[in-house]
Design a protein around this motif. Structure first.
Motif, PDB file in Angstrom:
ATOM      1  N   SER A  79       0.818  -1.213   0.000  1.00 17.52           N
ATOM      2  CA  SER A  79       0.000   0.000   0.000  1.00 17.52           C
ATOM      3  C   SER A  79       0.854   1.266   0.000  1.00 17.52           C
ATOM      4  N   MET A  80       2.164   1.128   0.167  1.00 24.37           N
ATOM      5  CA  MET A  80       3.039   2.306   0.139  1.00 24.37           C
ATOM      6  C   MET A  80       3.231   2.830  -1.279  1.00 24.37           C
ATOM      7  N   PHE A  81       2.872   2.043  -2.282  1.00 28.93           N
ATOM      8  CA  PHE A  81       3.030   2.451  -3.676  1.00 28.93           C
ATOM      9  C   PHE A  81       1.727   3.058  -4.188  1.00 28.93           C
ATOM     10  N   SER A  82       1.830   4.165  -4.919  1.00 29.85           N
ATOM     11  CA  SER A  82       0.630   4.847  -5.410  1.00 29.85           C
ATOM     12  C   SER A  82       0.107   4.258  -6.718  1.00 29.85           C
ATOM     13  N   SER A  83       0.937   3.481  -7.415  1.00 39.70           N
ATOM     14  CA  SER A  83       0.524   2.924  -8.703  1.00 39.70           C
ATOM     15  C   SER A  83       0.723   1.407  -8.717  1.00 39.70           C
ATOM     16  N   PRO A  84      -0.252   0.657  -8.195  1.00 41.10           N
ATOM     17  CA  PRO A  84      -0.100  -0.804  -8.103  1.00 41.10           C
ATOM     18  C   PRO A  84       0.148  -1.491  -9.441  1.00 41.10           C
ATOM     19  N   GLY A  85      -0.447  -0.990 -10.512  1.00 45.51           N
ATOM     20  CA  GLY A  85      -0.255  -1.610 -11.823  1.00 45.51           C
ATOM     21  C   GLY A  85       1.188  -1.526 -12.285  1.00 45.51           C
ATOM     22  N   ASP A  86       1.804  -0.349 -12.111  1.00 42.13           N
ATOM     23  CA  ASP A  86       3.214  -0.181 -12.496  1.00 42.13           C
ATOM     24  C   ASP A  86       4.124  -1.045 -11.640  1.00 42.13           C
TER      25      ASP A  86
END
Length: 137
Positions: A49-56
């Motif tokens: 959840s620390m990443f803003s772009s899960p797809g990337d």
């Protein structure tokens, strides 16, 4: 023809000793059972959840999975990322604490040279494992 067992004090004591020995072995193995581990899925979700772009993150993770040391199961990746801190961080269930610990670990990886090259990117070892973990999602 009916055969009768002759019960002597010696056979009775031998039977009781054998039964007692089995009970002792069973109780001893129950006493050394490993405690249940914190939820891998929950800790993985907090970490990702620390990443803003899960797809990337997932796309980079697919590139990381081509490396043998990163082709691990979800549980093994969680183990390799968090190590001895795994249960403590999972018990806290505090995303800010988990994210802070991960950022510190990534900085430490870069400072001591624990890096991995993936698709032209130089990633901290912990970061690459997080991306590989995202590919499991």
């Amino acid at each position: 023809m009916i055969r009768r067992l002759k019960l002597t004090r010696r056979t009775a004591l031998a039977g009781l000793a054998a039964a007692g020995g089995l009970m002792a072995v069973q109780l001893r193995t129950q006493g050394f059972a490993l405690p249940e581990r914190a939820s891998d899925h929950e800790l993985a979700e907090i970490a990702l959840s620390m990443f803003s772009s899960p797809g990337d993150v997932r796309r980079v993770g697919m590139g990381c999975q081509g490396r043998a040391e990163l082709c691990l199961s979800r549980e093994a990746l969680v183990d390799s990322i968090f190590g001895s801190e795994r249960d403590r961080l999972a018990a806290s269930r505090d995303p800010a604490q988990v994210h802070r610990w991960l950022r510190d670990r990534i900085r430490e990886d870069f400072s001591v040279g624990r890096t991995v090259a993936v698709d032209g990117w130089v990633l901290a070892d912990t970061e690459a494992r997080l991306y590989a973990l995202a590919a499991h999602a």
